[in-house]
Design a protein around this motif. Sequence first.
Motif, PDB file in Angstrom:
ATOM      1  N   GLU A 366      59.124  64.429  99.826  1.00 58.59           N
ATOM      2  CA  GLU A 366      58.428  64.638  98.290  1.00 58.59           C
ATOM      3  C   GLU A 366      57.918  66.183  98.265  1.00 58.59           C
ATOM      4  N   ASP A 371      65.941  68.712 102.650  1.00 57.06           N
ATOM      5  CA  ASP A 371      66.924  68.459 101.679  1.00 57.06           C
ATOM      6  C   ASP A 371      66.599  67.800 100.589  1.00 57.06           C
ATOM      7  N   ALA A 373      65.621  66.149  96.936  1.00 57.33           N
ATOM      8  CA  ALA A 373      66.361  65.092  96.400  1.00 57.33           C
ATOM      9  C   ALA A 373      66.900  65.754  95.087  1.00 57.33           C
ATOM     10  N   SER A 374      68.242  65.231  94.901  1.00 58.50           N
ATOM     11  CA  SER A 374      68.902  65.629  93.781  1.00 58.50           C
ATOM     12  C   SER A 374      69.235  64.496  92.759  1.00 58.50           C
ATOM     13  N   THR A 375      69.645  64.791  91.562  1.00 61.12           N
ATOM     14  CA  THR A 375      69.913  64.179  90.693  1.00 61.12           C
ATOM     15  C   THR A 375      71.311  64.418  90.106  1.00 61.12           C
TER      16      THR A 375
ATOM     17  N   ARG B  16      67.729  58.182  98.794  1.00 67.45           N
ATOM     18  CA  ARG B  16      67.005  59.441  98.381  1.00 67.45           C
ATOM     19  C   ARG B  16      68.195  60.480  97.818  1.00 67.45           C
ATOM     20  N   LYS B  17      69.253  60.377  98.809  1.00 67.91           N
ATOM     21  CA  LYS B  17      70.057  61.711  98.671  1.00 67.91           C
ATOM     22  C   LYS B  17      71.023  61.496  97.649  1.00 67.91           C
ATOM     23  N   VAL B  20      70.840  58.174  92.958  1.00 68.34           N
ATOM     24  CA  VAL B  20      70.648  58.422  91.488  1.00 68.34           C
ATOM     25  C   VAL B  20      72.120  58.809  91.008  1.00 68.34           C
ATOM     26  N   ARG B  21      72.944  59.724  91.622  1.00 76.06           N
ATOM     27  CA  ARG B  21      73.971  60.060  91.216  1.00 76.06           C
ATOM     28  C   ARG B  21      75.104  59.103  91.268  1.00 76.06           C
ATOM     29  N   ARG B  24      73.808  56.898  88.081  1.00 75.69           N
ATOM     30  CA  ARG B  24      73.752  57.297  86.884  1.00 75.69           C
ATOM     31  C   ARG B  24      75.547  57.391  86.253  1.00 75.69           C
ATOM     32  N   TRP B  39      67.541  61.048  84.570  1.00 78.61           N
ATOM     33  CA  TRP B  39      66.954  60.330  86.149  1.00 78.61           C
ATOM     34  C   TRP B  39      66.396  61.427  86.803  1.00 78.61           C
ATOM     35  N   PRO B  41      64.428  62.922  90.352  1.00 80.72           N
ATOM     36  CA  PRO B  41      64.908  62.913  91.723  1.00 80.72           C
ATOM     37  C   PRO B  41      63.897  61.709  92.295  1.00 80.72           C
ATOM     38  N   PRO B  42      64.631  60.925  93.020  1.00 76.28           N
ATOM     39  CA  PRO B  42      63.811  59.625  93.667  1.00 76.28           C
ATOM     40  C   PRO B  42      62.766  60.122  94.460  1.00 76.28           C
TER      41      PRO B  42
END
Lengths: 375, 300
Positions: A366, A371, A373-375, B16-17, B20-21, B24, B39, B41-42
């Motif tokens: 966090e 790496d 975290a991405s969305t 985590r990585k 979401v993608r 979504r 969304w 980042p987790p």
Amino acid sequence: MGRFTLTIRNLRGLRHIEWSPEGVSALIGPNGGGKSTVILALKLLRIAIDRGLPEAVSLVLGGSEGLKHTDAEDDEPILLQVRLEGLCWRVHLLPRGPTVDYLADEILEADGRTVFRRDSLGNFEVEGELWSADERLGLRAVLDAQRTDPHVARMAAFLRSIAVFHDLDPYRLRREGSNTAQTKHLHSRGHNALAMLRRWSQERPDRWRYTAVIEALKAAFPQIIGDLDFQEAGSTIVARVYPPGRELSMALANESNGLITMLVSMCALVSVDEGGVVAIDEAGDAMHPFALRVFVRQAEQIARKRDLIVLLASHNTVLIDHFNANPERVFALTGEDDPGPVALTNLKNPAWLAHFRLGELYADGELGSNDPAST
Amino acid sequence: MTERRIRLVVTGDLERKALVRSLRQHFPQEDLHGTPVTWLPPRKTNGVTTHRLRANASPSNPMCTLARAVLAEALDGADGKPADLVVAIDDLELHNVDQPAVVCQHFVAATHQELERRLRGLLSGEQDAARARVRERCSFHLLSPMIESTFFGEKAALVRAGCAPTVSPALRTTDWEDFWCTDPSFLLRSTEVNAAKAAAPLANSWWREERHAKHYLEHLVSDHDGFYEETVGGARALEPLTWPTVPRQPTECPLIRALFDDLANFFGIFSPLPSGTPSPHTCASGIPGPRSTRLLRNLP
């Protein structure tokens, strides 16, 4: 603004750093994020005042290869700047051959007024007079001229108050002991820690330093350390450990990496003069969590008592947890465009932070993750 | 409202990585009322199912940490803005694959405990508002036995994870949540692992290695001279996963259906998955009684 603000631009992987740490602070961030470069930049400044920029760059950064940030344009300088209250000293690094040019833009300003200015063509102006530039920093040249300029003296004293420790080397200390002649400054890797300790134990004004180290070791390793003694053979000094309740001593060389690392780290803390800055890279490596907690508590006490700024760059979650109640003293290099390092309280909602251990947030990615975290 | 924000709270580096993608892509960028949905980042915490949970026991520290993370996202927000939907997602793992109800019970207990701790000292109106916010915004979902089992629902995902293009997994059923390998090349090792687990000091006689989707995937990738790493091959497999093709029958993958129903409900749309029966353990519509008596969106 804190006691000092360090600004770095375009040095190695650091695009733009502005940092005003106070008290005991932790520096966290991903591998390759620039924590070590920040710490080494402080060492570079410390060495440069005595030995000039070219030698400092060679000694501290291994030369000019990769010195400039890859995103920096040709006309963007590598800049190092230190601001103290009402005082600002700035110097550029110009890569040349295996190191940097000794002639570089350098300026000291006091309350907005230029005290001296030097440029890369060799022009050197001090309070309206033209001087000839040489291999020394301009700051050092003015200091050496004994003009008793209080601004120059204050900035030089600050730079000389910096002590940086990195790549602590318990292996060499265990195998070779310390050189008895090296008792002026603690080596940045702790090679002469035993010689320093013995001197501190023998000289009354410095006796407190020895006591602080021994008491911390006794607290961190209560089953192992009751006292220390030293043995000299030729120019080498080694130490022996007296375990509590045992008649005979044991060679320090047989003790753990964690114990020797703690010894060197404590020596680093107490080696700095009052009001100084001590920075330790990879702080806490090899130490057991219990020993590490002792170390950080001691660092807090010594920093308070001696008015030190203590900077601990680390990935150690136990060390980071020490700051759970003071997240404003943990700074993260985020790798983003904003100048870092950023205090956690500026990075996250403090009310949200209060629900977690900071080490847990760091371990879970966090904060300052390799790496993100991405969305 | 300028935007509505979703924050997943996950327990693995792969989720985590890439989760979401992955999710979504199956939902619109706006909800039914035209409000943009972001969304975030987790947030990752430690897994809560890496040991076998006992019914009616007190929630473990990791379970309380997960609950605390969910509440912090819904009531505080890492950036000072609480999320509008907080979805905790954990794998059942082999330890609890047969007892999703017990895992849910532990999460409910942990959330109660953490919420009451947070509410201490607040005015009753503030307490009611916080409880309502948790009830409207927070949910808890499970994947069975673990997220890698979903890759078996799309052969291309297995290839992206590192398996050979000719990979042909042998499984007892197409219900990936009831994952059970029948591949002889893996069963030999499974028998040994099961025996070793049963003989361990903390005897795990219930362990069935043949149900471990990730280990079977590692085995298949290894057969292709590779090594499976969840943040690389796993993320490659998960990100473009075509979730609607994962459940093959209306009765299969009920936990995944419950997760998608929950997300779809937030958007005000129908689930992008083909129709089927969601899990009664994590499905909001399966809870008896009025909504105002629930603790979370999908748990009583």
